[in-house]
Design a protein around this motif. Structure first.
Motif, PDB file in Angstrom:
ATOM      1  N   ILE A 197       0.832  -1.196   0.000  1.00  0.00           N
ATOM      2  CA  ILE A 197       0.000   0.000   0.000  1.00  0.00           C
ATOM      3  C   ILE A 197       0.877   1.261   0.000  1.00  0.00           C
ATOM      4  O   ILE A 197       0.615   2.221  -0.731  1.00  0.00           O
ATOM      5  CB  ILE A 197      -0.960  -0.015   1.204  1.00  0.00           C
ATOM      6  CG1 ILE A 197      -1.978  -1.172   1.051  1.00  0.00           C
ATOM      7  CG2 ILE A 197      -1.685   1.309   1.343  1.00  0.00           C
ATOM      8  CD1 ILE A 197      -2.894  -1.336   2.235  1.00  0.00           C
ATOM      9  N   SER A 198       1.951   1.242   0.810  1.00  0.00           N
ATOM     10  CA  SER A 198       2.851   2.399   0.846  1.00  0.00           C
ATOM     11  C   SER A 198       3.543   2.590  -0.502  1.00  0.00           C
ATOM     12  O   SER A 198       3.681   3.714  -1.000  1.00  0.00           O
ATOM     13  CB  SER A 198       3.897   2.209   1.951  1.00  0.00           C
ATOM     14  OG  SER A 198       3.282   2.116   3.214  1.00  0.00           O
ATOM     15  N   TRP A 199       3.992   1.482  -1.097  1.00  0.00           N
ATOM     16  CA  TRP A 199       4.660   1.567  -2.398  1.00  0.00           C
ATOM     17  C   TRP A 199       3.711   2.088  -3.481  1.00  0.00           C
ATOM     18  O   TRP A 199       4.055   2.978  -4.254  1.00  0.00           O
ATOM     19  CB  TRP A 199       5.195   0.186  -2.782  1.00  0.00           C
ATOM     20  CG  TRP A 199       5.525   0.046  -4.236  1.00  0.00           C
ATOM     21  CD1 TRP A 199       6.613   0.537  -4.881  1.00  0.00           C
ATOM     22  CD2 TRP A 199       4.725  -0.616  -5.223  1.00  0.00           C
ATOM     23  NE1 TRP A 199       6.567   0.220  -6.213  1.00  0.00           N
ATOM     24  CE2 TRP A 199       5.418  -0.491  -6.459  1.00  0.00           C
ATOM     25  CE3 TRP A 199       3.522  -1.311  -5.195  1.00  0.00           C
ATOM     26  CZ2 TRP A 199       4.916  -1.030  -7.636  1.00  0.00           C
ATOM     27  CZ3 TRP A 199       3.025  -1.850  -6.370  1.00  0.00           C
ATOM     28  CH2 TRP A 199       3.714  -1.716  -7.563  1.00  0.00           C
ATOM     29  N   ALA A 200       2.501   1.528  -3.537  1.00  0.00           N
ATOM     30  CA  ALA A 200       1.552   1.889  -4.595  1.00  0.00           C
ATOM     31  C   ALA A 200       1.074   3.327  -4.462  1.00  0.00           C
ATOM     32  O   ALA A 200       0.749   3.973  -5.458  1.00  0.00           O
ATOM     33  CB  ALA A 200       0.365   0.935  -4.577  1.00  0.00           C
ATOM     34  N   THR A 201       1.033   3.855  -3.221  1.00  0.00           N
ATOM     35  CA  THR A 201       0.602   5.240  -3.036  1.00  0.00           C
ATOM     36  C   THR A 201       1.516   6.203  -3.784  1.00  0.00           C
ATOM     37  O   THR A 201       1.053   7.194  -4.368  1.00  0.00           O
ATOM     38  CB  THR A 201       0.574   5.588  -1.539  1.00  0.00           C
ATOM     39  OG1 THR A 201      -0.326   4.693  -0.870  1.00  0.00           O
ATOM     40  CG2 THR A 201       0.104   7.013  -1.322  1.00  0.00           C
ATOM     41  N   TYR A 228       1.581   4.897  -7.989  1.00  0.00           N
ATOM     42  CA  TYR A 228       0.398   5.329  -8.728  1.00  0.00           C
ATOM     43  C   TYR A 228      -0.150   6.597  -8.071  1.00  0.00           C
ATOM     44  O   TYR A 228      -1.200   6.583  -7.436  1.00  0.00           O
ATOM     45  CB  TYR A 228      -0.675   4.240  -8.742  1.00  0.00           C
ATOM     46  CG  TYR A 228      -0.229   2.941  -9.373  1.00  0.00           C
ATOM     47  CD1 TYR A 228       0.063   1.832  -8.589  1.00  0.00           C
ATOM     48  CD2 TYR A 228      -0.109   2.819 -10.748  1.00  0.00           C
ATOM     49  CE1 TYR A 228       0.467   0.640  -9.161  1.00  0.00           C
ATOM     50  CE2 TYR A 228       0.311   1.631 -11.335  1.00  0.00           C
ATOM     51  CZ  TYR A 228       0.598   0.543 -10.544  1.00  0.00           C
ATOM     52  OH  TYR A 228       0.996  -0.633 -11.114  1.00  0.00           O
ATOM     53  N   ASP A 229       0.611   7.690  -8.179  1.00  0.00           N
ATOM     54  CA  ASP A 229       0.247   8.919  -7.467  1.00  0.00           C
ATOM     55  C   ASP A 229      -0.998   9.583  -8.034  1.00  0.00           C
ATOM     56  O   ASP A 229      -1.537  10.506  -7.439  1.00  0.00           O
ATOM     57  CB  ASP A 229       1.412   9.912  -7.500  1.00  0.00           C
ATOM     58  CG  ASP A 229       1.888  10.182  -8.929  1.00  0.00           C
ATOM     59  OD1 ASP A 229       2.765  11.022  -9.092  1.00  0.00           O
ATOM     60  OD2 ASP A 229       1.360   9.547  -9.878  1.00  0.00           O
ATOM     61  N   ASP A 288      -7.406  -1.852  -4.661  1.00  0.00           N
ATOM     62  CA  ASP A 288      -7.073  -0.652  -5.426  1.00  0.00           C
ATOM     63  C   ASP A 288      -5.753  -0.830  -6.176  1.00  0.00           C
ATOM     64  O   ASP A 288      -5.600  -0.358  -7.307  1.00  0.00           O
ATOM     65  CB  ASP A 288      -6.973   0.557  -4.487  1.00  0.00           C
ATOM     66  CG  ASP A 288      -8.316   0.945  -3.910  1.00  0.00           C
ATOM     67  OD1 ASP A 288      -8.327   1.680  -2.903  1.00  0.00           O
ATOM     68  OD2 ASP A 288      -9.348   0.517  -4.457  1.00  0.00           O
ATOM     69  N   ILE A 289      -4.797  -1.524  -5.544  1.00  0.00           N
ATOM     70  CA  ILE A 289      -3.513  -1.763  -6.202  1.00  0.00           C
ATOM     71  C   ILE A 289      -3.696  -2.651  -7.418  1.00  0.00           C
ATOM     72  O   ILE A 289      -3.128  -2.398  -8.486  1.00  0.00           O
ATOM     73  CB  ILE A 289      -2.520  -2.395  -5.208  1.00  0.00           C
ATOM     74  CG1 ILE A 289      -2.288  -1.469  -4.012  1.00  0.00           C
ATOM     75  CG2 ILE A 289      -1.190  -2.711  -5.886  1.00  0.00           C
ATOM     76  CD1 ILE A 289      -1.421  -2.065  -2.935  1.00  0.00           C
ATOM     77  N   ALA A 290      -4.505  -3.720  -7.276  1.00  0.00           N
ATOM     78  CA  ALA A 290      -4.736  -4.631  -8.390  1.00  0.00           C
ATOM     79  C   ALA A 290      -5.392  -3.915  -9.558  1.00  0.00           C
ATOM     80  O   ALA A 290      -5.025  -4.117 -10.720  1.00  0.00           O
ATOM     81  CB  ALA A 290      -5.596  -5.806  -7.925  1.00  0.00           C
ATOM     82  N   ILE A 308       6.090  -3.215 -12.638  1.00  0.00           N
ATOM     83  CA  ILE A 308       6.970  -2.043 -12.613  1.00  0.00           C
ATOM     84  C   ILE A 308       7.531  -1.769 -14.007  1.00  0.00           C
ATOM     85  O   ILE A 308       7.595  -0.616 -14.452  1.00  0.00           O
ATOM     86  CB  ILE A 308       8.110  -2.261 -11.601  1.00  0.00           C
ATOM     87  CG1 ILE A 308       7.532  -2.354 -10.171  1.00  0.00           C
ATOM     88  CG2 ILE A 308       9.131  -1.139 -11.692  1.00  0.00           C
ATOM     89  CD1 ILE A 308       8.548  -2.704  -9.125  1.00  0.00           C
ATOM     90  N   LYS A 309       7.905  -2.835 -14.716  1.00  0.00           N
ATOM     91  CA  LYS A 309       8.470  -2.681 -16.053  1.00  0.00           C
ATOM     92  C   LYS A 309       7.437  -2.118 -17.026  1.00  0.00           C
ATOM     93  O   LYS A 309       7.728  -1.219 -17.818  1.00  0.00           O
ATOM     94  CB  LYS A 309       8.988  -4.030 -16.545  1.00  0.00           C
ATOM     95  CG  LYS A 309       9.687  -3.972 -17.887  1.00  0.00           C
ATOM     96  CD  LYS A 309      10.238  -5.346 -18.266  1.00  0.00           C
ATOM     97  CE  LYS A 309      10.951  -5.282 -19.616  1.00  0.00           C
ATOM     98  NZ  LYS A 309      11.485  -6.619 -20.006  1.00  0.00           N
ATOM     99  N   ASN A 310       6.212  -2.646 -16.959  1.00  0.00           N
ATOM    100  CA  ASN A 310       5.156  -2.164 -17.857  1.00  0.00           C
ATOM    101  C   ASN A 310       4.818  -0.708 -17.586  1.00  0.00           C
ATOM    102  O   ASN A 310       4.571   0.077 -18.504  1.00  0.00           O
ATOM    103  CB  ASN A 310       3.903  -3.030 -17.721  1.00  0.00           C
ATOM    104  CG  ASN A 310       4.122  -4.429 -18.253  1.00  0.00           C
ATOM    105  OD1 ASN A 310       5.035  -4.667 -19.040  1.00  0.00           O
ATOM    106  ND2 ASN A 310       3.300  -5.373 -17.825  1.00  0.00           N
ATOM    107  N   LYS A 311       4.821  -0.316 -16.318  1.00  0.00           N
ATOM    108  CA  LYS A 311       4.541   1.080 -15.962  1.00  0.00           C
ATOM    109  C   LYS A 311       5.638   1.993 -16.493  1.00  0.00           C
ATOM    110  O   LYS A 311       5.366   3.091 -16.982  1.00  0.00           O
ATOM    111  CB  LYS A 311       4.431   1.205 -14.441  1.00  0.00           C
ATOM    112  CG  LYS A 311       4.246   2.631 -13.915  1.00  0.00           C
ATOM    113  CD  LYS A 311       2.848   3.118 -14.136  1.00  0.00           C
ATOM    114  CE  LYS A 311       2.482   4.273 -13.221  1.00  0.00           C
ATOM    115  NZ  LYS A 311       3.511   5.245 -12.915  1.00  0.00           N
TER     116      LYS A 311
END
Length: 587
Positions: free
Chosen positions: A510-514, A517-518, A527-529, A570-573
């Motif tokens: 959750i901390s990483w995705a916040t 995905y700002d 939400d992350i999925a 991460i790579k796709n993003k």
């Protein structure tokens, strides 16, 4: 003769096309359990390319999926065709319900009456017959306001609990509030859910999972707390081989039959609730409305203030902490001006978290002070008005005024006695001006300073500009720090995955995705999925949730599969970001 046969064949085909198709409707189970997905099948006795109009189902049913199949037959030289639509539905209300007539082109199906039973009031499909007591699988989702009878003001915290009850067989994601009704609310989760395992009077296991939330109404009046949904699945372990192989894999279940059975979709809904929200009390005199359980102000100087010299800079960190609010509710800290003192407040730093299972917020502001002259200087008090939701009283957090003795600096003169007396008189005249317009700060007498001081004032101004530049550079350097921390997150997540530390893995994700995905709201694993949009990564989120709520569950966990899916996301993003880096030349 040949032309006559062609004409007759054409007329016969034209007449057949003019006939209305016969459309039948049926459901795959009766009665239908509330909260479980069932299948509505529409069958036409000919090949049809038109899509059914399902808008008539929106009031009483939720549509999950649709699939279509077509078949052609030749029997005794005669050809025939049929078209079937399988529609995954979930009833929104219990009792006698009607599936209305559904249009398919110019044709319509007949209305269909069904019975929707409350969760747990009917036996599941795997119940045994022959006099044995039927096994009941209770699925239920409920929601309640913890203190319903209390008075709630706009932006005040309302504690809300959502409880999922089942026999221990449900899998799925955390409950989610209906986004269509959440515009009037700020919703925050309050830590990990509580799990209670019980046994009912018949000896059947019951599991209760309670999720706690803090709701903050954004306006007054009668508001609607949005409905809450749980979407998951349960294993149907007693399906026969015939049922498995007859199951349409393109129907409502996207999962293939497993060795232990077929996954069955389950969707539960806790209905919306009405609540009356009061406006800001008329007796509140503060400039900013802050309803909280506790508010406090603290400050810290970066060095010894007793040795401060005129022209030197000193930093003071002022911290505002509040419990029962979000970081967006905190007011901007105001620094009143003072005679003989320059101030340069930086941009506030806001943080949110939990304190004793309640939302808490913190605001930090670094203010740089530069005394212009030697002598006594009063640093004004800092005040924050707030409403105590526990005692229902108006209160004020206060940092009292400080009097400091500024030592002479090179080229700086002492403060004139007249200015010192005016500064001392300020607290005494406060009561007289409390109900008047904002008080004007006293100004030093004109033409009382030595002429050479203007040179040093100019030099101090240049030093202030240089100091502001250095502070801005330091601030920009700090802003780049989260990007470095973002690069360290994947290693931490993969480490926790191999350690099977699912709680730390959930919090870390959750901390990483916040930050990753700002531009998207991230509150839970679901939400992350959704933000990632990767099927395998989404499946890993489901497995983590299953392990969190039931550590003894036999769901297969493979840390390497998780690590590979995380690296792929991460790579796709990164690829997507690179493609979008170029500006749009034409619009």
């Amino acid at each position: 003769m040949k032309k006559l046969l062609i004409l007759v064949t054409f007329l016969l085909s034209l007449s057949l096309n003019c006939q209305a198709a016969n459309i039948t409707a049926k459901v795959n189970r009766s009665p239908v359990p509330l909260g479980e997905v069932f299948t509505l099948t529409l069958t036409a006795d000919e090949s049809i390319n038109t899509t059914p109009d399902l808008s008539v189902l929106e009031n009483n049913f939720k549509v999950y999926s649709t699939s279509v199949s077509r078949q052609n037959y030749i029997i005794n030289g005669k050809s025939s065709a049929s078209t079937s639509w399988q529609i995954g539905l979930m009833a929104l209300n219990s009792g006698e319900q009607e599936i209305p007539s559904i249009s398919i082109g110019k044709d319509k199906s007949s209305p269909l009456k069904i019975t929707v039973a409350d969760a747990g009031s009917i036996a599941t499909d795997n119940q045994k017959t022959g006099g044995e007591q039927a096994k009941v699988s209770p699925y239920h989702l409920s929601a309640k306001i913890v203190n319903r009878d209390a008075k709630y003001y706009v932006q005040q915290q309302i504690n809300y609990e959502v409880t999922l009850t089942d026999s221990g067989s449900l899998r799925g994601n955390e409950p989610a509030f209906d986004v269509n009704g959440a515009d009037d609310w700020i919703i925050r989760g309050l830590g990990n859910p509580t799990v209670i395992n019980e046994v009912d009077k018949n000896g059947n296991p019951i599991r209760k999972i309670t999720f706690k939330y803090a709701l903050f109404p954004q306006k007054s009046g009668e508001l609607t707390i949005p409905a809450v949904w749980f979407n998951g699945y349960t294993l149907n372990n007693d399906m026969s081989p015939e049922d498995i192989f007859n199951q349409d894999i393109f129907n409502i279940s996207v999962r293939m039959p497993s060795l232990f059975g077929m996954d069955k979709p389950v969707s539960l809904r806790a209905p919306e609730q009405k609540i009356n929200i009061l406006p800001v009390p008329s007796g509140y005199k503060g400039n900013w409305w802050l309803p909280a359980q506790r508010v406090q102000l603290q400050s810290k100087w970066d060095k010894d203030i007793t040795n401060l010299k005129a022209g030197e800079a000193i930093s003071r960190t002022v911290t505002l902490e509040a419990v029962g609010v979000t970081e967006n509710q905190l007011p901007e800290i105001s620094f009143p001006s003072a005679v003989g003192l320059k101030q340069y407040p930086e941009k506030p730093e806001l943080k949110g978290g939990l304190y004793n299972q309640n939302p808490a917020a913190q605001e930090k502001v670094v203010n740089v002070y530069i005394p212009e002259k030697a002598g006594k200087i009063i640093i004004p008090a800092i005040k924050v008005d707030w409403y105590n939701t526990k005692t229902q009283t108006f209160e004020q957090a206060l940092l009292p005024a400080e009097e400091i003795e500024v030592l002479p600096g090179s080229g700086y003169a002492a403060i004139e006695p007249q200015v010192e007396e005016q500064a001392k008189a300020e607290p005494e005249t406060k009561a007289e001006t409390e109900n008047l317009a904002p008080m004007k700060m006293p100004q030093p007498p004109a033409n009382t300073q030595p002429q050479y001081e203007y040179y040093w004032l100019g030099l101090a101004f240049i030093c202030g500009l240089l100091l502001g530049y250095l502070l801005l550079k330091y601030q920009n350097k700090n802003r780049a720090k989260p990007e470095c921390e973002m690069r360290q997150y994947p290693s931490f997540l993969i480490k926790k995955a191999y350690q099977n530390d699912f709680r730390a893995l959930r919090d870390g994700l959750i901390s990483w995705a916040t930050g990753f995905y700002d531009d998207k709201p991230i509150n839970n694993l679901r939400d992350i999925a959704v933000a990632a949009g990767d099927e395998e990564f989404s499946r890993q989120m489901d497995i983590i949730l299953t392990k969190l709520y039931n550590p003894k569950d036999e769901v297969l966990w493979n840390a390497k599969v998780f690590a590979d899916s995380l690296e792929r996301v991460i790579k796709n993003k990164s690829k997507k970001t690179d493609k979008e880096a170029l500006p749009q030349l034409y619009e």
